[in-house]
Design a protein around this motif. Structure first.
Motif, PDB file in Angstrom:
ATOM      1  N   UNK A  88       0.833  -1.193   0.000  1.00 15.86           N
ATOM      2  CA  UNK A  88       0.000   0.000   0.000  1.00 15.86           C
ATOM      3  C   UNK A  88       0.876   1.255   0.000  1.00 15.86           C
ATOM      4  N   UNK A  89       0.249   2.388  -0.173  1.00 17.98           N
ATOM      5  CA  UNK A  89       0.969   3.653  -0.121  1.00 17.98           C
ATOM      6  C   UNK A  89       1.613   3.840   1.249  1.00 17.98           C
ATOM      7  N   UNK A  90       0.901   3.413   2.292  1.00 18.80           N
ATOM      8  CA  UNK A  90       1.450   3.525   3.644  1.00 18.80           C
ATOM      9  C   UNK A  90       2.695   2.661   3.808  1.00 18.80           C
ATOM     10  N   UNK A  91       2.660   1.482   3.201  1.00 22.68           N
ATOM     11  CA  UNK A  91       3.817   0.591   3.277  1.00 22.68           C
ATOM     12  C   UNK A  91       5.008   1.197   2.539  1.00 22.68           C
ATOM     13  N   UNK A  92       4.754   1.744   1.358  1.00 20.70           N
ATOM     14  CA  UNK A  92       5.826   2.397   0.606  1.00 20.70           C
ATOM     15  C   UNK A  92       6.411   3.556   1.411  1.00 20.70           C
ATOM     16  N   UNK A  93       5.562   4.288   2.078  1.00 22.51           N
ATOM     17  CA  UNK A  93       6.027   5.401   2.877  1.00 22.51           C
ATOM     18  C   UNK A  93       6.908   4.908   4.020  1.00 22.51           C
ATOM     19  N   UNK A  94       6.493   3.812   4.642  1.00 23.11           N
ATOM     20  CA  UNK A  94       7.282   3.226   5.731  1.00 23.11           C
ATOM     21  C   UNK A  94       8.659   2.810   5.213  1.00 23.11           C
ATOM     22  N   UNK A  95       8.687   2.119   4.076  1.00 24.57           N
ATOM     23  CA  UNK A  95       9.971   1.693   3.509  1.00 24.57           C
ATOM     24  C   UNK A  95      10.852   2.888   3.188  1.00 24.57           C
ATOM     25  N   UNK A 105      13.234  -0.208  -5.024  1.00 25.84           N
ATOM     26  CA  UNK A 105      13.250  -1.667  -5.122  1.00 25.84           C
ATOM     27  C   UNK A 105      12.774  -2.244  -3.804  1.00 25.84           C
ATOM     28  N   UNK A 106      11.466  -2.419  -3.681  1.00 27.10           N
ATOM     29  CA  UNK A 106      10.891  -2.875  -2.438  1.00 27.10           C
ATOM     30  C   UNK A 106      10.351  -4.294  -2.619  1.00 27.10           C
ATOM     31  N   UNK A 139      22.257  -8.696  -4.545  1.00 22.60           N
ATOM     32  CA  UNK A 139      21.550  -7.660  -5.300  1.00 22.60           C
ATOM     33  C   UNK A 139      22.080  -6.290  -4.878  1.00 22.60           C
ATOM     34  N   UNK A 140      21.248  -5.412  -4.324  1.00 19.83           N
ATOM     35  CA  UNK A 140      21.706  -4.069  -3.949  1.00 19.83           C
ATOM     36  C   UNK A 140      21.844  -3.900  -2.437  1.00 19.83           C
ATOM     37  N   UNK A 141      21.838  -5.029  -1.711  1.00 16.85           N
ATOM     38  CA  UNK A 141      22.047  -4.946  -0.265  1.00 16.85           C
ATOM     39  C   UNK A 141      20.788  -4.830   0.563  1.00 16.85           C
ATOM     40  N   UNK A 142      19.619  -5.040  -0.050  1.00 12.24           N
ATOM     41  CA  UNK A 142      18.381  -4.915   0.725  1.00 12.24           C
ATOM     42  C   UNK A 142      18.302  -5.971   1.824  1.00 12.24           C
ATOM     43  N   UNK A 143      18.784  -7.181   1.526  1.00 13.36           N
ATOM     44  CA  UNK A 143      18.755  -8.232   2.549  1.00 13.36           C
ATOM     45  C   UNK A 143      19.645  -7.882   3.734  1.00 13.36           C
ATOM     46  N   UNK A 144      20.764  -7.230   3.475  1.00 13.19           N
ATOM     47  CA  UNK A 144      21.668  -6.844   4.562  1.00 13.19           C
ATOM     48  C   UNK A 144      20.950  -5.953   5.566  1.00 13.19           C
ATOM     49  N   UNK A 145      20.179  -5.003   5.066  1.00 18.80           N
ATOM     50  CA  UNK A 145      19.514  -4.064   5.961  1.00 18.80           C
ATOM     51  C   UNK A 145      18.541  -4.757   6.911  1.00 18.80           C
ATOM     52  N   UNK A 146      17.844  -5.794   6.432  1.00 18.37           N
ATOM     53  CA  UNK A 146      16.928  -6.492   7.336  1.00 18.37           C
ATOM     54  C   UNK A 146      17.679  -7.499   8.209  1.00 18.37           C
TER      55      UNK A 146
END
Length: 336
Positions: A88-95, A105-106, A139-146
């Motif tokens: 949702x838009x709220x989820x995109x905002x949170x990311x 890239x979510x 990829x671009x490191x998204x997994x690292x952040x989580x």
């Protein structure tokens, strides 16, 4: 009634198509091995995936197949076909507020579900704490952040795309990740150390099966060789004087791998690491029939005396493909 062309279909540009695999193998035996010892939710994911494999076209034929969207959803959508409800838009905002990337890239599996770590117990998370994490196909490191949410001692990322590595380093910088918490290695994970010419598709992914005489050579390594010949000697030297209670910081606690069809070979190259440390494993198995049917039996063989639980996840599925199907495995006692 709106008729559309297929956009995806079953992946077939890797070793072979899923349909060829069905014709060439003893499928009752393969399916039985895949389904053995799975819980009901995992069995639903497997059955849903098998239905798509049998009835939907391979990607190379997608331009000659048409579908009625209402009928497609009726026959192939399930409770996990929830991407648009989730994103949702709220989820995109949170990311956007919590993660900074070089471009939008979510991935829901990564940022919402944390490679199936998201809602585990404190006991489960404590098992991972202060251990080494492996990020195969970074990829671009998204997994690292989580992964950082689970307090690893260090994350070793493997990536063979120069463009992805450039964006990975930028992601680390944008999110102020301490340089002692990660290391990016320009190598692919497989079952032996070698070089191979690889086509770099950048954001579309890179696979060892996509080769060309004009492509650059890329290094491949087994996780066993990398860990026992590079990481462990280095860490032992660095930590020679540290107290015994910090010994676990040299252990591997979590292995995530999403490596474009190469999962079986990569798994063959991490047998010793798995048997030594009993890590939690999250392996994407949707890229090819070899991954889908052969990853779990091989991992079961490696862990037959280690008391592991296996789950198959597809938390965000799509009616026209099996993207996102993941094998998740862990020592049984940490989830009790």
């Amino acid at each position: 009634m709106e008729i559309k062309k297929f956009e995806c279909g079953m992946i077939d540009f890797l070793p072979s198509s899923f349909k060829d695999y069905f014709l060439e193998n003893n499928m009752p035996e393969k399916i039985a091995k895949l389904k053995s010892n799975l819980d009901e939710v995992s069995l639903e994911v497997v059955d849903s995936s098998l239905k798509k494999i049998l009835h939907l076209p391979d990607s190379k034929y997608k331009n000659v197949f048409y579908y009625d969207e209402e009928e497609l959803n009726k026959n192939f959508a399930d409770s996990r076909s929830c991407y648009y409800a989730l994103m949702t838009q709220e989820r995109y905002q949170y990311f956007a507020e919590h993660y900074k990337f070089p471009f939008l890239s979510y991935d829901a599996e990564v940022l919402i579900y944390h490679h199936s770590l998201f809602n585990r117990s404190d006991k489960f998370k404590n098992y991972l704490k202060n251990k080494i994490f492996i990020d195969g196909g970074s990829f671009i490191g998204d997994s690292v952040l989580v992964m950082l949410h689970y307090n690893p001692s260090k994350i070793f990322s493997f990536e063979i795309s120069d463009k992805n590595i450039e964006n990975y380093n930028l992601t680390m910088k944008l999110n102020n990740v301490s340089v002692d918490k990660f290391e990016i290695i320009k190598k692919g994970l497989t079952n032996n150390t070698h070089q191979q010419r690889i086509v770099d598709l950048q954001n579309e992914g890179v696979s060892e099966y996509l080769t060309s005489d004009n492509a650059d050579f890329v290094d491949f390594v087994s996780l066993d060789d990398f860990y026992f010949n590079e990481v462990l000697p280095r860490e032992r030297e660095r930590e020679r004087e540290r107290e015994r209670e910090r010994e676990r910081e040299r252990e591997v606690g979590f292995i995530k791998a999403d490596i474009e069809g190469s999962m079986v070979k990569a798994l063959q190259g991490m047998e010793k690491v798995i048997k030594t440390f009993r890590p939690v494993c999250s392996f994407a198995i949707y890229h090819s029939p070899f991954e889908f049917f052969e990853t779990k039996p091989l991992l079961e063989e490696y862990t037959k005396d280690l008391n592991y639980t296996f789950e198959v996840h597809n938390r965000v599925s799509f009616p026209d493909n099996i993207f996102g199907v993941t094998l998740f495995a862990y020592p049984t006692e940490i989830n009790e």
